[in-house]
Design a protein around this motif. Structure first.
Motif, PDB file in Angstrom:
ATOM      1  N   GLY A   1      -3.068   5.420   5.282  1.00  0.00           N
ATOM      2  CA  GLY A   1      -4.180   5.369   4.340  1.00  0.00           C
ATOM      3  C   GLY A   1      -4.861   6.727   4.232  1.00  0.00           C
ATOM      4  O   GLY A   1      -6.048   6.818   3.946  1.00  0.00           O
TER       5      GLY A   1
ATOM      6  N   ASN B   1       0.500   3.903  -2.885  1.00  0.00           N
ATOM      7  CA  ASN B   1       0.037   5.252  -2.544  1.00  0.00           C
ATOM      8  C   ASN B   1       1.006   6.331  -3.035  1.00  0.00           C
ATOM      9  O   ASN B   1       0.569   7.395  -3.477  1.00  0.00           O
TER      10      ASN B   1
ATOM     11  N   ASP C   1       0.626  11.818   0.618  1.00  0.00           N
ATOM     12  CA  ASP C   1       0.162  10.894   1.661  1.00  0.00           C
ATOM     13  C   ASP C   1       0.826  11.281   2.973  1.00  0.00           C
ATOM     14  O   ASP C   1       1.924  11.834   2.987  1.00  0.00           O
TER      15      ASP C   1
ATOM     16  N   PHE D   1      -4.458  10.918   2.895  1.00  0.00           N
ATOM     17  CA  PHE D   1      -3.715  11.840   2.047  1.00  0.00           C
ATOM     18  C   PHE D   1      -4.385  13.195   2.066  1.00  0.00           C
ATOM     19  O   PHE D   1      -5.540  13.335   2.472  1.00  0.00           O
TER      20      PHE D   1
ATOM     21  N   HIS E   1       0.825  -1.219   0.000  1.00  0.00           N
ATOM     22  CA  HIS E   1       0.000   0.000   0.000  1.00  0.00           C
ATOM     23  C   HIS E   1       0.855   1.264   0.000  1.00  0.00           C
ATOM     24  O   HIS E   1       0.517   2.243  -0.665  1.00  0.00           O
TER      25      HIS E   1
ATOM     26  N   SER F   1      -4.888   1.122   0.382  1.00  0.00           N
ATOM     27  CA  SER F   1      -4.586   1.794  -0.887  1.00  0.00           C
ATOM     28  C   SER F   1      -5.508   2.987  -1.063  1.00  0.00           C
ATOM     29  O   SER F   1      -6.719   2.894  -0.840  1.00  0.00           O
ATOM     30  N   ILE F   2      -4.917   4.109  -1.453  1.00  0.00           N
ATOM     31  CA  ILE F   2      -5.731   5.308  -1.674  1.00  0.00           C
ATOM     32  C   ILE F   2      -5.759   5.667  -3.164  1.00  0.00           C
ATOM     33  O   ILE F   2      -6.136   6.770  -3.552  1.00  0.00           O
ATOM     34  N   ALA F   3      -5.379   4.705  -3.989  1.00  0.00           N
ATOM     35  CA  ALA F   3      -5.297   4.993  -5.431  1.00  0.00           C
ATOM     36  C   ALA F   3      -6.671   5.251  -6.039  1.00  0.00           C
ATOM     37  O   ALA F   3      -6.815   6.132  -6.898  1.00  0.00           O
TER      38      ALA F   3
END
Lengths: 345, 345
Positions: A280, A88, A228, A282, A84, A208-210
């Motif tokens: 996690g 990220n 992030d 951003f 992750h 994951s913050i994609a």
């Protein structure tokens, strides 16, 4: 010079031996039995020194090493973090994360069951984030020369942002959006390490913050910069972006979500939640006219469903970040000068 | 929780402290004073989480961690190795090495002068190999949790080979070319580690091998597969390629160059030079009709000026490598079953 001086079981458990790092038969056996099946993909099947990928146009490239202690903690573990975290970082460049490398430094004596758990967690995180671990490396160091295991991942991804997404793009008047509550990862790791007896378990926000980032870009939001909020927390993120942009920033502390239990532990330990690491979360710096649409998009994604606007960048001393408190006072927010929580990532 | 518990000098020397890994002011200071000036390039200047690169078409992606002990040894050091090793892995994919990432795991207490020496060596190796270190990461672990420092590099490069260059492309009748004498890196590291008192210093062969490889490809040589001969040495390289290709291989031991002093140390210690690690040697498997032209090209480059043909792949048991000795006998060459020289790379 052979398997003999390396015990292969300790207390009845199979463990990592120096031979596993020798590049010979034991290495091949470990790769074939553990790594290739878990990360199963055509690139690894080719058993070459590197992976050959098809890329077109601009791509992002990033790396991070992971030395978090303990290896497992509420909500996540070093394996999921190693996926992750790099996913990220790619997303923060305005890229769609695609391929990862993974380099392992294992300590002699590490139980193979521990290694398997970490690898399974990486494989699962990679599946969830839609990335492939396409090349890797394995080293073993003697007992006492590492701390169980360290992982490095590097990642590449296709840039989807039409304009550059970086601190230098931030302009006066741009708004700061925060994707959710802060401080959980750092406190979760510290509580696990110090065996703090918390009433409720605080779980890391590692994820994951994609997906929300790609949604912002695909929907044409004027995203100036993404960051992030890992080591150094929200404070370091704001100060660093402000410094590079040559601007000041102003935030409202009351608008920054911090869970009550996280806040209580921070108070107890004298920590500022703005300095605590997240995995996690951003911040997105967007043009003022896009704030409402950007928040609506972020709130459609599970990982950023509690997104809020917390402040703005403005003319002023480069890198100066001011926080307005609940009762109307202000304070200067600086990055950490020392080490708050070592080995948090 | 502050600089105070971390001594910043030991015996009058500035050293790495936990604060250097905290992501705050100390980290920023170390990056600005040491890393960015040494690796000076526009990508690092942007101070973002990753680098944005322009790639077109197929690219190679690879990674390696470096844990060699000692950090400095005759002919090279961990920093130069971390650049050349990954550059060479890219070349082995038939790619022109372009960009590297660098992840550092530093042990608290490492003298900053040591760190500077390693970084300067990396920067110099990168300049020589024509690659840029465009993104990086820095972690610090407590005293006793690493061995000075570990480095991971990942690399990307543009594929220049028209056809795939990988073990699966090798056909019966293809010839094995070796780029020079073998065994020097492994023996140099071991001699430095064990403080062996050798008559002549044996220097590591650590070097970039990209230039002769690119020349082979640009000149249209039918290169089936390339393999650098690091951990596990020539023996592992041959066995692994033969296994994946589903072929046997036959080599002439008399044709394999081993320096006399290297051979003497190997004999003394009961090591087979075929198993000893190299850092600037590779084998190229080429079509039989291209052997002479390929050798002529290799011999034009300093790093492969002593290139020779040593054998061929042929039908037979997959992975079986047979060596013909000087006196006409044969022996089976296998990869190492255990660990010969730990932490050689």
């Amino acid at each position: 010079m052979s398997d003999i001086h390396c015990p292969v079981t300790v207390d009845g458990q199979d463990v990592v031996t120096m031979a596993h790092g020798g590049g010979g038969r034991a290495t091949a056996r470990l790769l074939d039995s553990l790594f290739r099946p878990a990360f199963d993909n055509p690139w690894l099947e080719r058993q070459h020194d590197g992976a050959v990928l098809d890329m077109a146009g601009a791509m992002a490239f990033t790396t991070d090493s992971y030395v978090v202690r303990p290896l497992f903690f509420p909500g996540s573990d070093i394996g999921a973090m190693a996926v992750h975290g790099t996913v990220n970082d790619l997303a923060m460049c305005g890229a769609e994360p695609q391929y990862l490398s993974a380099g392992f430094i294992l300590e002699e004596g590490l139980p193979l069951t521990t290694l398997r758990q970490v690898i399974d967690s990486m494989a699962s995180a990679a599946r969830k984030a839609g990335v492939r671990i396409v090349t890797g490396d394995l080293k073993v160091v003697e007992r006492g020369k590492a701390d169980g295991l360290y992982i490095n991942t590097a990642g590449v991804g296709r840039i989807v942002a039409a304009d550059p997404v970086e601190p230098g793009q931030v302009r006066s008047g741009d708004r700061v959006l925060l994707s959710g509550d802060i401080g959980r990862h750092g406190i979760a790791v510290m509580a696990a390490r110090e065996k703090l007896d918390l009433e409720s378990a605080i779980e890391s926000d590692c994820a994951s913050i994609a997906s929300p980032v790609l949604a912002l870009l695909h929907e044409g939001i004027a995203v100036r910069c993404l960051r992030d909020l890992t080591r150094g927390g929200l404070a370091s993120g704001l100060v660093e972006v402000a410094e590079t942009a040559g601007l000041a920033a102003r935030i409202q502390e009351a608008d920054i979500p911090v869970r009550e239990d996280v806040s209580a532990v921070c108070e107890l330990l004298g920590l500022d939640p703005l300095h605590v690491a997240n995995e996690g979360r951003f911040m997105a710096v967007v043009a003022p006219e896009d704030v409402d649409r950007a928040l609506a998009i972020l709130r459609c994604h599970r990982v950023s469903k509690a997104a809020v606007e917390i402040g703005r960048f403005q003319e002023g001393r480069a890198g100066q970040v001011t926080a307005e408190s609940l009762i109307g006072g202000t304070r200067i927010v600086d990055r950490l000068s020392g080490e708050q929580l070592p080995r948090i990532c």
